[in-house]
Design a protein around this motif. Sequence first.
Motif, PDB file in Angstrom:
ATOM      1  N   ASN A  28     -40.654  62.258 -34.574  1.00 53.31           N
ATOM      2  CA  ASN A  28     -39.408  61.766 -33.991  1.00 53.31           C
ATOM      3  C   ASN A  28     -39.302  61.993 -32.492  1.00 53.31           C
ATOM      4  N   GLY A  29     -39.704  63.186 -32.042  1.00 51.97           N
ATOM      5  CA  GLY A  29     -39.408  63.592 -30.673  1.00 51.97           C
ATOM      6  C   GLY A  29     -39.951  62.665 -29.606  1.00 51.97           C
ATOM      7  N   LYS A  30     -41.114  62.080 -29.826  1.00 52.08           N
ATOM      8  CA  LYS A  30     -41.738  61.260 -28.786  1.00 52.08           C
ATOM      9  C   LYS A  30     -41.020  59.936 -28.558  1.00 52.08           C
ATOM     10  N   PHE A  31     -40.059  59.607 -29.438  1.00 53.08           N
ATOM     11  CA  PHE A  31     -39.349  58.335 -29.314  1.00 53.08           C
ATOM     12  C   PHE A  31     -37.956  58.484 -28.703  1.00 53.08           C
ATOM     13  N   MET A  32     -37.657  59.649 -28.171  1.00 55.09           N
ATOM     14  CA  MET A  32     -36.311  59.897 -27.640  1.00 55.09           C
ATOM     15  C   MET A  32     -36.174  59.364 -26.220  1.00 55.09           C
ATOM     16  N   SER A  33     -36.312  58.059 -26.089  1.00 55.21           N
ATOM     17  CA  SER A  33     -36.187  57.399 -24.793  1.00 55.21           C
ATOM     18  C   SER A  33     -35.920  55.911 -25.021  1.00 55.21           C
ATOM     19  N   GLY A  34     -34.826  55.403 -24.439  1.00 54.24           N
ATOM     20  CA  GLY A  34     -34.580  53.969 -24.416  1.00 54.24           C
ATOM     21  C   GLY A  34     -34.055  53.368 -25.703  1.00 54.24           C
ATOM     22  N   GLN A  35     -33.698  54.179 -26.693  1.00 53.62           N
ATOM     23  CA  GLN A  35     -33.212  53.651 -27.962  1.00 53.62           C
ATOM     24  C   GLN A  35     -31.773  54.118 -28.205  1.00 53.62           C
ATOM     25  N   MET A  36     -31.119  53.462 -29.157  1.00 57.13           N
ATOM     26  CA  MET A  36     -29.723  53.766 -29.474  1.00 57.13           C
ATOM     27  C   MET A  36     -29.623  54.230 -30.920  1.00 57.13           C
ATOM     28  N   VAL A  37     -28.631  55.066 -31.190  1.00 64.80           N
ATOM     29  CA  VAL A  37     -28.473  55.675 -32.512  1.00 64.80           C
ATOM     30  C   VAL A  37     -27.617  54.787 -33.414  1.00 64.80           C
ATOM     31  N   LEU A  38     -28.024  54.694 -34.673  1.00 60.08           N
ATOM     32  CA  LEU A  38     -27.236  54.030 -35.718  1.00 60.08           C
ATOM     33  C   LEU A  38     -26.960  55.040 -36.826  1.00 60.08           C
ATOM     34  N   ARG A  39     -25.865  54.834 -37.532  1.00 61.24           N
ATOM     35  CA  ARG A  39     -25.480  55.753 -38.602  1.00 61.24           C
ATOM     36  C   ARG A  39     -25.075  54.970 -39.854  1.00 61.24           C
ATOM     37  N   GLY A  40     -25.187  55.620 -41.011  1.00 61.25           N
ATOM     38  CA  GLY A  40     -24.550  55.130 -42.220  1.00 61.25           C
ATOM     39  C   GLY A  40     -25.402  54.473 -43.281  1.00 61.25           C
ATOM     40  N   GLY A  41     -26.618  54.012 -42.972  1.00 58.90           N
ATOM     41  CA  GLY A  41     -27.447  53.400 -43.996  1.00 58.90           C
ATOM     42  C   GLY A  41     -27.133  51.934 -44.243  1.00 58.90           C
TER      43      GLY A  41
END
Length: 435
Positions: free
Chosen positions: A390-403
């Motif tokens: 996971n850690g290497k992708f913590m750049s330029g993306q947005m979080v989604l929740r809920g399934g």
Amino acid sequence: MPTLDLALPPHAHDQQSLNTVRAGRLLDSLLQTRATSVSLVEGLSDADCTVQSMPDASPAKWHLAHTTWFFEEFILSPHLPGYRVFDPAFRYLFNSYYDTIGPRHPRPQRGLLTRPTLEQISAFRDHVDAALLKLPLDAAPASLLELGLHHEQQHQELLLTDLLHLFAQNPLHPAYRPLPGPLPAERTPVALRWIRFPGGLTEIGHDGEGFAFDNEGPRHRVWLGDFALAHRPVCNADWLDFMADDGYATPTLWLADGWRWVQEHGVRAPAYWQAHDDGFYTETMTLHGLQPLLPQAPVCHVSFYEADAYARWAGARLPTEFEWEAAAGRQAPTAPAQLADHPWRLPLAMGAAPEGDLHDLWGGVWEWTASAYLPYPGFRPAPGAVGEYNGKFMSGQMVLRGGSCATPPGHLRPTYRNFFYPHQRWQFTGLRLAR
């Protein structure tokens, strides 16, 4: 199974017995999950499972092989003495992004792998499953087995969304599965209501009980102002109003990157919506083939850019992931929730939540948040290749929740963080308004 030492003190004996039982249950759950993956491709041809419709998607055959490679690479090879690798070439073919492991087949070219065949991939899975049954229950860390199980569940969802994108490119509009029954009747959506939540100092992140991915922690405190969330997701009827009001043609509604994306790609509606000669959108491509747009169903397959523009048009905003988690903390991901065990493979308005609760919070569609995908304070990736998860992708993306309606049951938690790039929309992505 490991032999219990009868000379242990009673409490130690009990603890060892308990650990053995837990490990056995974990292995049972793991093998059930593995069987579910196979069931998802029943009735599909080798061609269906080989073709790759875009670089972001992967063939179904690749998903089946990669999840199997994960167990061979991280669990069986290092922890089962005498384990025989099924095919050394698979280490290159089915590595996804683990640079620590070594080179890999280019992601955009996964659809060119006509060999190995689906039958050979099935043999690979059988080989690994048989070896997992031989694995002493105390040989591999339970955390690795759990990670492999939840990793496979993630790929089950990706397998379905990638198949939908593939079939959507076919002018015949083939169905992945037939309709389970008549479509729900069209109805006028319930008027949107606002549910208020108090702010204050709030605990965010996984508390250490049960499984969680590393990006869900460490648990930490954030300050929230008072906020409100819409009681239901934005629905298709809402989105049609946005389109009728020239939402896609009004630059002041859009972030600069989003406006450029809309112009460059000619975006005028959510992905998979079908326009007739009169310009009206009345159908959408689903895993059940081309189906009518239900006005009350959550809008789906929209990008972060679209969700953000819609929220601005509606005089609202997207919630932060912390607001979403704080609101969801009192509503477990249980019924009514449209997850992958639901017979319908397209988002529906489930409703039926108690008065004052958020409707359709779990399943249906992933909900975009206003939060960038970043590490929590104190986050440290695990050592070795697993730390690349996971850690290497913590750049330029947005979080989604809920399934979503493609998320396996039992896979979600209030702390679960999904993440995609802001332009991506082939997943079951929608939104809920905040203010």
